[in-house]
Design an enzyme around this catalytic site. Structure first.
Site, PDB file in Angstrom:
ATOM      1  N   SER A 217     -60.854  -3.364  11.119  1.00 39.23           N
ATOM      2  CA  SER A 217     -60.134  -2.173  11.546  1.00 39.23           C
ATOM      3  C   SER A 217     -58.657  -2.504  11.763  1.00 39.23           C
ATOM      4  CB  SER A 217     -60.804  -1.573  12.779  1.00 39.23           C
ATOM      5  OG  SER A 217     -60.377  -0.252  13.015  1.00 39.23           O
ATOM      6  N   GLU A 348     -68.854   4.876   7.473  1.00 43.87           N
ATOM      7  CA  GLU A 348     -67.748   4.621   8.403  1.00 43.87           C
ATOM      8  C   GLU A 348     -67.503   5.774   9.373  1.00 43.87           C
ATOM      9  OE1 GLU A 348     -65.801   2.021   8.907  1.00 43.87           O
ATOM     10  OE2 GLU A 348     -65.945   0.766   7.120  1.00 43.87           O
ATOM     11  N   HIS A 453     -68.645   2.753  11.426  1.00 43.02           N
ATOM     12  CA  HIS A 453     -67.475   1.902  11.641  1.00 43.02           C
ATOM     13  C   HIS A 453     -67.773   0.848  12.705  1.00 43.02           C
ATOM     14  CE1 HIS A 453     -63.206   0.982  11.447  1.00 43.02           C
ATOM     15  NE2 HIS A 453     -63.092   1.102  12.760  1.00 43.02           N
TER      16      HIS A 453
END
Length: 542
Positions: A217, A348, A453
């Site tokens: 990320s 995600e 995610h």
């Protein structure tokens, strides 16, 4: 990642809670008592760590002076040497950050530039072991290196792993005319830690000539930025990016109806400088001649507000560290040439959509089509034809699939193509549909989180609080650790207990990525471009 303010605050949940969830005690006090504490040298003094049998940990090692007082908003300065043996059995403080979901008081401290080393205890072979340097995620406003337990990577792959803290939010990404723009202190911290690794890796059995930088990320975006930063030349030799494609962007309405589009995850230096001048005026430090002195005199709690932290949560380009926008630098070949491993997770956006459903449900096809119209305008009908609500168990899952492909998978695929034109590139998609759900996420009927995610993290960094739930998942985790450490060793993600991983071939009509899923046949090459409609999204903003 940078989404809307709501999504950024949900990202805080992931980063802040990881401090508690991923950090575990890998050995009992009785077991530790039987081992002599390991001692290692650094270029600033010796440190005493903790032995865990086949590996040792050294925590809370300073790699720079505390950026406090007059050093707030200055480039990191080398740590001061110490006499004797410094205790390295506990991590240093996390950097100042928002609490979970951006509510309540901030936590952490400005005195936070510490790193942690996990290394095998047996003597290193030859030139030393590969070194893997981890940059944590958390939307640039939360997280800490100490949240990640590196034992699986170290014991599975015979590598040295370094995790680190870096300044966050307004403390790391602030800009102001008196600073000459937006110097990216966050990136400077990461570079300083890499310089520490170059100077000290051999003292922990690592090879400073074989350093892999990897992150998830915000950590992946940082890795992308360092690939494009001239000042990072020679500091690392391979790069791995998880769920942070350099070309990511987000359409209008990504997490709430009417939320603004985010055309880039990067800020111009001018944007950040002007935002800093406006913030200084609101804080009573308007005089340009004295603004920095005034701002540096403010207590940290005055700056660590949700408003200011999320206002400064993007790396800026156009400065000395980052002269070019990273995605454009990669696409034009103006980056450090090295093997790259990059990928995303199959679902995600379910992480962000799942949280948003509490306030903004998508209960039926009518609502789904309204969200498509809000986000994609005249192209909404084409999107609905590619992602018909009836093809998914619920309209909410259809909506999450649209956003995943638009904001994550296809931008990553585009980045893979750009990279593969210049360097060896390997692509992946983590796709365990039953991945353990991050603790604390709301359970919504008819909305499984799948491979959302951040859900690959416990496969690489084991956590007793976020455990894998099946033997097949544990086998996948071991194989993934083998791939990641194999990549660190040779630049090719290869492991004896996993299928061959094909390179991403940008010249092929259908380049292949490796899907990572438990069970027989779960690891195999797939055509991500076709499965996620990337041809369509390339024509519509991805």
């Amino acid at each position: 990642m940078r989404l809307t303010r709501f999504a950024r605050r949900t990202g805080v949940a992931l980063g802040a809670a990881l401090l508690a969830l991923l950090t575990t005690a890998p050995a009992t006090p009785a077991a530790l008592a039987r081992e002599a504490p390991p001692v290692a040298g650094t270029d600033h003094g010796r440190v005493r760590g903790t032995g865990h049998g086949s590996y040792a940990t050294y925590e809370g090692i300073p790699y720079a002076q505390p950026p406090t007082g007059a050093l707030r908003w200055r480039a990191p300065r080398p740590a001061r040497p110490w006499a004797g043996v410094r205790d390295a059995t506990r991590p240093g403080s996390p950097c100042v950050q928002l609490s979970m979901l951006g509510t309540g008081a901030a936590s952490g401290a400005e005195d936070c530039l510490y790193l942690n080393v996990t290394a095998p205890t047996r003597p290193a072979p030859g030139r030393g072991r590969p070194v893997m340097v981890w940059l944590h995620g958390g939307a640039f406003i939360s997280g800490a290196g100490s949240a990640y337990d590196a034992r699986r990577l170290v014991t599975r792959g015979d590598v040295v792993v370094v995790t680190l803290n870096y300044r966050l939010g307004v403390f790391g990404l602030f800009g102001h005319p008196a600073l000459g723009g937006a110097p990216d202190f966050t990136l400077a911290d990461q570079r300083a830690a890499l310089r520490w690794v170059r100077a000290n890796a051999a003292r922990f059995g690592g090879d400073p000539r074989n350093v892999t930088l990897f992150g998830e990320s915000a950590g992946a975006l940082s890795t992308c930025a360092l690939l494009a930063s001239p000042a990072a030349a020679g500091l690392f030799h391979r790069a791995a990016l998880q769920s942070g494609p350099c070309t990511a962007s987000f359409p209008r309405g990504s997490t709430a109806p009417g939320s603004p589009a985010r055309g880039s995850t990067w800020a111009t230096q001018d944007e950040t400088r002007d935002a800093g001048a406006a913030a200084a005026r609101r804080l009573g430090c308007a005089d340009p001649a004295t603004a920095l002195r005034c701002l540096r005199a403010l207590p940290a709690r005055k700056l660590a507000t949700p408003e200011l932290m999320v206002a400064f949560d993007r790396l800026s380009y156009g400065n000395a560290l980052l002269p070019r926008r990273p995605d454009r630098a990669l696409e034009s070949g103006r980056f450090h040439r090295m093997p790259v491993l990059q990928g995303t997770n199959h679902d995600e956006m379910r992480f962000f959509v799942g949280i948003s459903l509490v306030a903004h449900p998508v209960p039926d096809e009518r609502t789904y089509r309204a969200r498509l119209a809000d986000s994609f305008g005249d192209a909404a009908g084409e999107v609905a034809a590619l992602y018909p609500a009836g093809a998914y168990p619920t309209p909410a899952l259809a909506w999450a699939a649209v956003l995943t492909d638009r904001a994550f998978t296809c931008p990553a695929f585009r980045t893979d193509r750009a990279l593969a034109a210049y360097v060896p590139t390997s692509a992946f998609e983590f796709s365990d549909p039953d991945a353990p759900v991050f603790p604390g996420l709301p359970r919504v009927a008819g909305f499984p989180y799948g491979a959302a995610h951040g859900f690959e993290l416990p496969y690489l960094f084991p956590s007793d609080a976020w455990p894998l739930s099946s033997a097949a998942q544990v086998r996948l985790a071991e194989t993934m650790a083998g791939y990641w450490t194999g990549f660190a060793r040779t630049g090719v993600p290869a492991t004896a207990d996993g299928p061959q991983w094909p390179p991403f071939d940008a010249r092929a009509a259908s380049p292949r990525a490796q899907t990572l899923r438990p069970g027989p046949g779960g690891i195999r090459p797939v055509d991500l471009g076709a499965e996620h409609h990337c041809g369509f999204w390339n024509r519509h903003g991805a």
